[in-house]
Design a protein around this motif. Structure first.
Motif, short mmCIF file in Angstrom:
data_model
loop_
_atom_site.label_atom_id
_atom_site.label_comp_id
_atom_site.label_asym_id
_atom_site.label_seq_id
_atom_site.Cartn_x
_atom_site.Cartn_y
_atom_site.Cartn_z
N SER A 230 0.85 -1.20 0.00
CA SER A 230 0.00 0.00 0.00
C SER A 230 0.87 1.24 0.00
N ALA A 231 0.38 2.28 -0.66
CA ALA A 231 1.14 3.52 -0.78
C ALA A 231 0.59 4.56 0.19
N GLY A 232 1.46 5.06 1.07
CA GLY A 232 1.06 6.06 2.05
C GLY A 232 1.64 7.42 1.73
N PRO A 233 1.76 8.29 2.72
CA PRO A 233 2.23 9.66 2.46
C PRO A 233 3.69 9.75 2.07
N ASN A 234 4.52 8.81 2.57
CA ASN A 234 5.96 8.83 2.26
C ASN A 234 6.60 10.17 2.60
N THR A 235 6.38 10.57 3.84
CA THR A 235 6.93 11.81 4.36
C THR A 235 7.74 11.52 5.61
N ALA A 236 8.48 12.52 6.07
CA ALA A 236 9.30 12.37 7.28
C ALA A 236 9.21 13.64 8.11
N VAL A 237 9.32 13.48 9.43
CA VAL A 237 9.26 14.60 10.36
C VAL A 237 10.35 14.44 11.41
N VAL A 238 11.05 15.53 11.68
CA VAL A 238 11.99 15.61 12.81
C VAL A 238 11.43 16.66 13.76
N LEU A 239 11.07 16.23 14.96
CA LEU A 239 10.35 17.08 15.90
C LEU A 239 11.27 17.52 17.04
N GLY A 240 11.45 18.84 17.16
CA GLY A 240 12.27 19.39 18.23
C GLY A 240 11.45 20.25 19.17
N THR A 241 12.07 20.69 20.24
CA THR A 241 11.36 21.49 21.23
C THR A 241 11.14 22.93 20.76
N LYS A 242 11.93 23.39 19.77
CA LYS A 242 11.77 24.76 19.27
C LYS A 242 11.10 24.83 17.91
N ALA A 243 11.25 23.79 17.13
CA ALA A 243 10.68 23.77 15.78
C ALA A 243 10.74 22.34 15.25
N ARG A 244 10.15 22.13 14.10
CA ARG A 244 10.19 20.81 13.47
C ARG A 244 10.58 20.97 12.00
N VAL A 245 11.06 19.88 11.43
CA VAL A 245 11.31 19.80 10.00
C VAL A 245 10.34 18.79 9.41
N GLU A 246 9.66 19.19 8.35
CA GLU A 246 8.81 18.29 7.59
C GLU A 246 9.43 18.13 6.21
N ILE A 247 9.55 16.89 5.75
CA ILE A 247 10.09 16.61 4.43
C ILE A 247 8.97 16.04 3.57
N GLU A 248 8.83 16.60 2.39
CA GLU A 248 7.71 16.25 1.51
C GLU A 248 7.80 14.80 1.00
N ARG A 249 6.76 14.42 0.28
CA ARG A 249 6.61 13.09 -0.31
C ARG A 249 7.87 12.66 -1.05
N TRP A 250 8.15 11.35 -0.92
CA TRP A 250 9.38 10.76 -1.43
C TRP A 250 10.58 11.40 -0.74
N TRP A 251 10.49 11.51 0.56
CA TRP A 251 11.49 12.20 1.37
C TRP A 251 12.90 11.62 1.19
N SER A 253 14.32 10.64 -1.53
CA SER A 253 14.92 11.09 -2.77
C SER A 253 14.99 12.62 -2.74
N PRO A 254 15.61 13.27 -3.72
CA PRO A 254 15.69 14.74 -3.67
C PRO A 254 14.31 15.36 -3.47
N SER A 255 14.11 16.06 -2.37
CA SER A 255 12.79 16.52 -1.97
C SER A 255 12.86 17.93 -1.42
N VAL A 256 11.78 18.34 -0.76
CA VAL A 256 11.67 19.68 -0.17
C VAL A 256 11.49 19.54 1.33
N LEU A 257 12.26 20.29 2.10
CA LEU A 257 12.05 20.32 3.54
C LEU A 257 11.64 21.71 3.99
N ARG A 258 10.88 21.76 5.04
CA ARG A 258 10.44 23.02 5.64
C ARG A 258 10.71 22.99 7.13
N VAL A 259 11.23 24.09 7.64
CA VAL A 259 11.36 24.29 9.08
C VAL A 259 10.14 25.07 9.53
#
Length: 331
Positions: A230-251, A253-259
């Motif tokens: 089954s195919a899901g969101p295929n995303t990743a998250v790094v959660l910190g106490t001050k902020a988080r990073v979210e990495i877009e679909r197909w994380w 492979s070359p992708s987009v991250l947001r703080v």
């Protein structure tokens, strides 16, 4: 570039992707080896490779080859990488590195003994957005990292005889898919101190879905979920106490991250998505491998071979918990 001359061992899909990216980066791809001369000839013609060998033995014996990319299925990684090392070639071994920790340790020991690079081809570690993630973490932007989560979920062939489902070929979600999020969380949080794993096994005994919850030094928690059905969101998250990073679909492979700050404001957006003609992204690991040989370190600073060995040990523990054993493994 260091002038290393690359040989590719095997001619399957991942070998083709790697060859294309070597050509994109202008690296020196000089030889390919296959169990079939016809297959080697066809692959060489497709990628403009001068030397086509009808056996792996001939490839690793080629004096024009300095470094070998091992692209065979998982159960062959150990023997094929060992063959190359015994012939004095550096090796970049497709992930998962081997079938188990014992095989991984043997390759690490042999590489050290012979003074050769032994490196796992976990290409994700070398991508630009992952380099930016490491910079963000090191700068303290996220605060204390408390959790990491990632999934790798795809709809893949269900034929029991397919490599992905056949235990004798290392089939299952773990080695093909879960290796990505598991290696990712180890890269961010380190090797876990505790792991809990669950899975759903199919009729062949391979795992179609596998999930982990792991605890790391300092109490941080990671979760991963992988599925070949089954195919899901295929995303990743790094959660910190001050902020988080979210990495877009197909994380992976070359992708987009947001703080993103706790209120949801985007503090930074970084894109690693390649422009047309820039390649898939596998060239970054190859360039890094050449650098490690050139500087004499003979080990990756982003994924040391000792960490690859530890990750294989972690996968061994996960398999023990979910009840998966490859038939040709020995005690």
């Amino acid at each position: 570039m260091t002038g290393l001359r690359w040989g590719i061992l095997a001619t399957g899909g991942i070998a083709a992707a790697f060859a294309a990216d070597l050509r994109t980066a202008g690296l020196d791809l000089v030889a390919v080896g296959s169990r079939s001369q016809d297959s080697a000839d066809a692959f060489a013609a497709r990628y403009g490779i001068a030397r086509a060998h009808g056996s792996y033995e001939a490839l690793v014996a080629d004096p024009e080859v300095d470094i070998v990319y091992v692209a065979t299925p998982h159960p062959m990684h150990h023997a094929d990488a060992r063959l190359a090392l015994e012939h004095g070639k550096h090796v970049l071994v497709e992930k998962a590195f081997t079938l188990n920790r014992a095989e991984a340790q043997d390759l690490a020991d042999l590489g050290r003994e012979k003074g050769l690079l032994v490196m796992e081809a976990m290409w994700t570690r070398y991508l630009p957005h992952m380099a930016r993630l490491r910079e963000i973490i090191a700068a303290g932007t996220l605060g204390e990292i408390r959790a990491v989560s990632a999934d790798h979920t795809q709809t893949l062939p269900t034929d029991p005889a397919h490599r992905l489902n056949a235990l004798e070929l290392g089939g299952g979600a773990l080695l093909d898919l879960a290796i990505y999020p598991i290696s990712f969380v180890v890269g961010v949080l380190g090797v876990p101190t505790e792991v809990k794993a669950v899975a759903r096994l199919i009729e062949t005994g391979a795992d179609a879905e596998v999930a982990t919850v792991m605890t790391h030094d300092g109490g941080a928690i990671s979760t991963t979920f992988s599925s070949s059905r089954s195919a899901g969101p295929n995303t990743a998250v790094v959660l910190g106490t001050k902020a988080r990073v979210e990495i877009e679909r197909w994380w992976w492979s070359p992708s987009v991250l947001r703080v993103i700050d706790p209120e949801g404001a985007v503090l930074e957006e970084f894109s690693a998505r390649p422009a047309e003609g820039e390649g898939r992204g596998m060239q970054y690991e190859a360039i890094a491998a050449e650098r490690y040989v050139a500087d004499g370190s003979l080990d990756s600073d982003l994924l040391p071979v000792a960490e690859s060995v530890a990750i294989m040990g972690l996968l061994d523990e996960i398999r023990a918990q979910i009840g998966v054993r490859y038939p040709h493994e020995t005690d």
